[in-house]
Write a protein that holds these residues in place. Sequence first.
Motif, short mmCIF file in Angstrom:
data_model
loop_
_atom_site.label_atom_id
_atom_site.label_comp_id
_atom_site.label_asym_id
_atom_site.label_seq_id
_atom_site.Cartn_x
_atom_site.Cartn_y
_atom_site.Cartn_z
N GLU A 32 0.00 0.57 -2.17
CA GLU A 32 -0.94 1.21 -3.08
C GLU A 32 -2.25 0.43 -3.11
OE1 GLU A 32 1.34 3.26 -6.68
OE2 GLU A 32 1.99 1.18 -6.39
N PHE A 33 -3.33 1.15 -3.40
CA PHE A 33 -4.64 0.53 -3.51
C PHE A 33 -4.75 -0.20 -4.85
CE2 PHE A 33 -9.09 0.62 -4.90
CZ PHE A 33 -9.71 0.04 -3.81
N VAL A 34 -5.27 -1.42 -4.81
CA VAL A 34 -5.42 -2.23 -6.02
C VAL A 34 -6.89 -2.27 -6.42
CG1 VAL A 34 -5.17 -4.53 -7.02
CG2 VAL A 34 -3.42 -3.65 -5.46
N GLU A 35 -7.16 -1.85 -7.66
CA GLU A 35 -8.50 -1.99 -8.23
C GLU A 35 -8.64 -3.40 -8.80
OE1 GLU A 35 -10.51 1.35 -10.41
OE2 GLU A 35 -8.44 1.97 -10.66
N ARG A 36 -9.15 -4.29 -8.00
CA ARG A 36 -9.23 -5.68 -8.43
C ARG A 36 -10.10 -5.85 -9.67
NH1 ARG A 36 -10.21 -9.91 -3.76
NH2 ARG A 36 -9.77 -11.26 -5.54
N ILE A 37 -11.08 -4.99 -9.83
CA ILE A 37 -11.98 -5.12 -10.97
C ILE A 37 -11.30 -4.72 -12.29
CG2 ILE A 37 -14.12 -4.90 -9.69
CD1 ILE A 37 -14.15 -1.96 -10.21
#
Length: 397
Positions: free
Chosen positions: A40-45
Amino acid sequence: MTPNHSTVLVIGGGYAGVMAANRLKTRNDLTVKLINPRPEFVERIRLHQLAVADESTSRVALADYGTVLNAGVQLVVDSVERIDAAAHRVTLASGATLDYDYLVYAVGSTGAVPDAVPGAAEFAYPLSEFEQATRLRERLADLAAPAPIVVVGAGLTGIEAASEFAGAGRHVTLVSRVIGPSLSRAGRRSVLRQLAKVGVTLVDGDAATVTAVGPDHVVLADGRRLLSAVTVWTAGFGVPGLAAASGLTTDDMGRLVTDETFTSVDDDRIAAAGDSASPSRVPYRMSCQASLPMGALAADTVLARMAGETAAAVSVPMSAQCISIGRRGGTLQFQRRDDSPTGIHIGGRAGALIKEQVCRFTLKWLSGEAAEPGSYKSLKGPDRSALAATPSAVPVR
């Protein structure tokens, strides 16, 4: 691989990697594979928000790749252990190998806890990767609300983490020699007012250097001991060692050194983007603001080389720093194109609303490029032609 059908590997599925993979699909005759250790894509912000999330909101920093990645890109859930540039091949942690015609290096950055500070590696919690934020969330869930938390480092990540914890009812102390060192005086005052409003205690000045971390305290340079049931370390970032381990030229931090076309100085079949790239050894500030356009521009370089065209020397403009301070506050610090701060900022509730819109637009831009490769546009950055000490001698094949 055949002369008429090429394979491009993209290592890293963050902001830069996903943007690059999507951009490459402007050519339908390419096989594009995105290699990432997570499905899954991680929204680091949003990782500071994940750290205080409960079970019902534990997916706050996750997005399905199906919403941000072009349907023609193959997602390979694995990690790369080595790049063999001479053979145009990567070795994966699973033991498999993948051949490529071109490669985009976008492995991002990691939380760095210094070994030189006694106890930091053992007791401190970094906060720059999904697994780190999840580990911190699990620790906080076991911690009584009155227990003291110390956040070390007051860059943007430290400010956001400290204020998020305080907004959740925690007792937080933020420790750093300077609060918001990248901000203007006016922007810093805005941040300080809002940190005080949410109840964050500040320890700054020359003595505010952590010299040791224990299981229930930190020690400062002047000998003071601050009680800390959880110490969160945000003072500095590192990058994965893949490029250096693969024999590629890196800077002092380990970022892959490129020219101003984002091409590796060692190999014209390797481009780099995002936090792990070091154009002319003068890297951009680690941020999604830089990573998104860098991903698109690195892909443009690959596409140009595949077409037999000259890759363009380009740069990325930096326009602002967006900081959330709890859920109801924020500061938007305007920047010049060279990333130096201006005296203009927007603070308070308006700053918070803008920051949230920026967070949402990062996914929107990725999704837009996924749906229509080539549609993402970036403004022209400042002239960086004088930054390179010597012209790069990259072999053309």
